[in-house]
Design an enzyme around this catalytic site. Structure first.
Site, PDB file in Angstrom:
ATOM      1  N   ASN A  91      71.222  16.764  64.699  1.00  0.00           N
ATOM      2  CA  ASN A  91      71.682  15.561  65.383  1.00  0.00           C
ATOM      3  C   ASN A  91      71.622  14.351  64.452  1.00  0.00           C
ATOM      4  OD1 ASN A  91      72.541  13.893  67.553  1.00  0.00           O
ATOM      5  ND2 ASN A  91      71.396  15.148  68.996  1.00  0.00           N
ATOM      6  N   HIS A 121      52.373  11.921  47.026  1.00  0.00           N
ATOM      7  CA  HIS A 121      51.951  10.900  46.066  1.00  0.00           C
ATOM      8  C   HIS A 121      50.449  11.043  45.844  1.00  0.00           C
ATOM      9  CE1 HIS A 121      55.864   8.940  46.197  1.00  0.00           C
ATOM     10  NE2 HIS A 121      55.847   9.224  47.487  1.00  0.00           N
TER      11      HIS A 121
END
Length: 192
Positions: A91, A121
């Site tokens: 969607n 990270h």
């Protein structure tokens, strides 16, 4: 001379593809820019022209099965590290950051504004400041339903026939055939 000219030294792109820590360099930046152009072309394509949209989607992604529908807009890092199995529906508003591979199975239903996030990270502040990052792959099994606004974090595998409720944040693997909800997502019952 660059680091890639030295024997046995990997380029940053090679490090990224191998799942090792890397820093974005000019080669990776150029790949990102090219992907952004392909993404913009797909997002701007006419929904009334399914042949052109299919061609653009195939150019954008690594692999696209038959009868796949990906509604626009879609937001990607590279695109070519994403595979989508047949009969899958995506969607509006998918964000799929494919620094590492993202594998989406067959007959998957992905609600609006789902995020599939492979980048990681460092926890170390100096490494973050120095722009080091990494990634871990995401695997979505066949016949999974991700409700609207679901976030799937790096390194997660979701087993086939599993349903993840709207707004859930999936931080660890989910087995096959369960319903999971919440932040973080927790299995609340078996399905079927």
């Amino acid at each position: 001379m660059t680091t890639s000219d030295l024997p046995g030294v990997m380029t940053m792109r090679e490090r990224m593809l191998a799942g090792q820590p890397y820093v974005t360099d000019s080669e990776i930046a150029a790949l990102t820019a090219a992907a952004q152009q392909r993404m913009a072309a797909y997002n701007a394509s006419d929904p009334g022209d399914p042949q052109t949209r299919r061609r653009l989607l195939e150019e954008l992604l690594g692999e696209v099965g038959e009868d796949v529908e990906v509604r626009t807009p879609v937001y990607l890092d590279y695109g070519d590290r994403i595979t989508i199995g047949p009969r899958t529906f995506v969607n509006f508003g998918l964000t799929a950051l494919d620094v590492a591979p993202i594998t989406i199975g067959a007959d998957v239903q992905i609600g609006p504004h789902v995020q599939l996030l492979t980048p990681t990270h460092p926890l170390d502040a100096q490494q973050r400041k120095d722009k080091w990052e990494g990634a871990a792959p995401i695997i979505i099994g066949d016949n999974v339903w991700l409700g609207g606004g679901v976030i799937v974090c790096p390194g997660v595998t979701i087993g086939e026939n599993t349903v993840v409720g709207a707004g859930a944040v999936v931080v660890s693997d989910l087995p096959a055939g369960v319903l999971a909800v919440g932040q973080p997502a927790k299995v609340i019952r078996q399905l079927g």
